[in-house]
Design a protein around this motif. Structure first.
Motif, PDB file in Angstrom:
ATOM      1  N   ASP A   1       3.035  -3.312   9.029  1.00 10.73           N
ATOM      2  CA  ASP A   1       2.098  -3.001  10.115  1.00 10.73           C
ATOM      3  C   ASP A   1       1.115  -1.912   9.698  1.00 10.73           C
ATOM      4  O   ASP A   1      -0.090  -1.995   9.996  1.00 10.73           O
ATOM      5  CB  ASP A   1       2.867  -2.563  11.368  1.00 10.73           C
ATOM      6  N   GLU A   2       1.609  -0.900   9.006  1.00 14.63           N
ATOM      7  CA  GLU A   2       0.727   0.177   8.554  1.00 14.63           C
ATOM      8  C   GLU A   2      -0.275  -0.327   7.524  1.00 14.63           C
ATOM      9  O   GLU A   2      -1.442   0.078   7.523  1.00 14.63           O
ATOM     10  CB  GLU A   2       1.557   1.311   7.962  1.00 14.63           C
TER      11      GLU A   2
ATOM     12  N   ARG B   1      -5.892  -1.891   6.298  1.00  9.87           N
ATOM     13  CA  ARG B   1      -6.896  -2.900   5.934  1.00  9.87           C
ATOM     14  C   ARG B   1      -7.961  -3.023   7.011  1.00  9.87           C
ATOM     15  O   ARG B   1      -9.166  -3.054   6.718  1.00  9.87           O
ATOM     16  CB  ARG B   1      -6.220  -4.263   5.706  1.00  9.87           C
ATOM     17  N   ASP B   2      -7.540  -3.079   8.264  1.00  6.99           N
ATOM     18  CA  ASP B   2      -8.496  -3.228   9.368  1.00  6.99           C
ATOM     19  C   ASP B   2      -9.420  -2.017   9.472  1.00  6.99           C
ATOM     20  O   ASP B   2     -10.632  -2.158   9.670  1.00  6.99           O
ATOM     21  CB  ASP B   2      -7.752  -3.420  10.687  1.00  6.99           C
TER      22      ASP B   2
ATOM     23  N   ALA C   1       0.839  -1.195   0.000  1.00  8.62           N
ATOM     24  CA  ALA C   1       0.000   0.000   0.000  1.00  8.62           C
ATOM     25  C   ALA C   1       0.875   1.246   0.000  1.00  8.62           C
ATOM     26  O   ALA C   1       1.984   1.238   0.552  1.00  8.62           O
ATOM     27  CB  ALA C   1      -0.944   0.009   1.199  1.00  8.62           C
ATOM     28  N   TRP C   2       0.356   2.290  -0.633  1.00  8.68           N
ATOM     29  CA  TRP C   2       1.046   3.579  -0.685  1.00  8.68           C
ATOM     30  C   TRP C   2       0.101   4.670  -0.204  1.00  8.68           C
ATOM     31  O   TRP C   2      -1.114   4.607  -0.425  1.00  8.68           O
ATOM     32  CB  TRP C   2       1.490   3.909  -2.106  1.00  8.68           C
TER      33      TRP C   2
END
Length: 270
Positions: free
Chosen positions: A216-217, A222-223, A198-199
């Motif tokens: 982790d980010e 996503r969460d 992801a960016w």
């Protein structure tokens, strides 16, 4: 084919000079996209690693300005100039036009005029009536063309694009950076809610920026997005149930004779 109002012939000619030195069109385009993405993130190591693949003797013997590294940089400059002239997804247009001669590309994106129409139908062009910041999502964003159109109409919104094709996700991240948009671009499958990378692109008065999220980010993103969409679905379900209840409680006496007869006939069938 590429949108007719986006002329990318000069850009393709520059990339073609590199391809003719023994590389495939897909490799040249992919490396060009990654070089731009790494340059904007100031990631020197992977940037230089890509350029190592273009240091053959035939290339290094070229005069200054004609080596592959110079041509990649020239193509970047041409891209920026054409985007400034057209305010369009020039990068996606290059992908479509250049990929016509290669089986490795194989994707065609929604034409710009259709994106404008879809944005209008979906209500993106209207002023937001929601409290707080509006989020606009494209679960199969390709090069991010729909996000760019949406951002022209609602520049203060947060845009989220997702595509399972790695090259498309990188193009979308670049486009959101080029057009100075607050966005998250995810490489992953929207149906299975799996995120590979992801960016984040950020708006600023000095121009857009882009950075890749760590693992982790990416998981946190996503969460948070999953929870937001689940809550939105629950609220929509409540609204639908409320509207259905209101429809059932219609005062029959206020209806015309024909409407009352139709309603009674409907009830008798159930």
């Amino acid at each position: 084919m590429a949108s007719p109002h986006v002329d990318v012939d000069d850009l393709i000619a520059t990339l073609e000079q590199i391809r003719q030195r023994g590389h495939s069109a897909h490799t040249v385009f992919r490396d060009w996209v990654e070089l731009m993405l790494f340059a904007l993130q100031r990631r020197d190591e992977p940037y230089l690693e890509i350029l190592e693949g273009y240091r053959e003797r035939a290339d290094m013997d070229q005069p200054d300005g004609q080596r592959s590294a110079d041509l990649f940089a020239n193509a970047f400059g041409q891209l920026q100039e054409r985007m400034a002239e057209t305010d369009a997804d020039v990068l996606g247009a290059v992908y479509e036009e250049y990929g016509m001669s290669s089986d490795a590309f194989g994707q065609h994106f929604t034409p710009h005029p259709v994106c404008e129409m879809m944005a209008e139908i979906s209500g993106i062009v209207d002023d937001s009536e929601t409290d707080g910041r509006q989020t606009v999502l494209d679960p199969a964003c390709g090069s991010g063309r729909m996000l760019l159109v949406g951002a022209r109409h609602q520049p203060t919104s947060l845009f989220v694009g997702q595509d399972k094709d790695p090259l498309c996700a990188k193009m979308a991240a670049l486009n959101c950076c080029f057009f100075n948009i607050d966005a998250y671009i995810v490489q992953g499958d929207s149906l299975t809610v799996k995120y590979q990378r992801a960016w984040q692109t950020s708006h600023s008065p000095m121009g857009g920026s882009v950075r890749e999220l760590d693992e982790d980010e990416t998981e946190d993103l996503r969460d948070s997005l999953t929870a937001a969409f689940e809550n939105m679905a629950k609220e929509q379900s409540k609204d639908d149930a409320s509207q259905a209840s209101e429809a059932q409680n219609v005062n029959v006496s206020t209806l015309s004779g024909r409407e009352q007869a139709s309603l009674l006939a409907f009830d008798s069938d159930h």
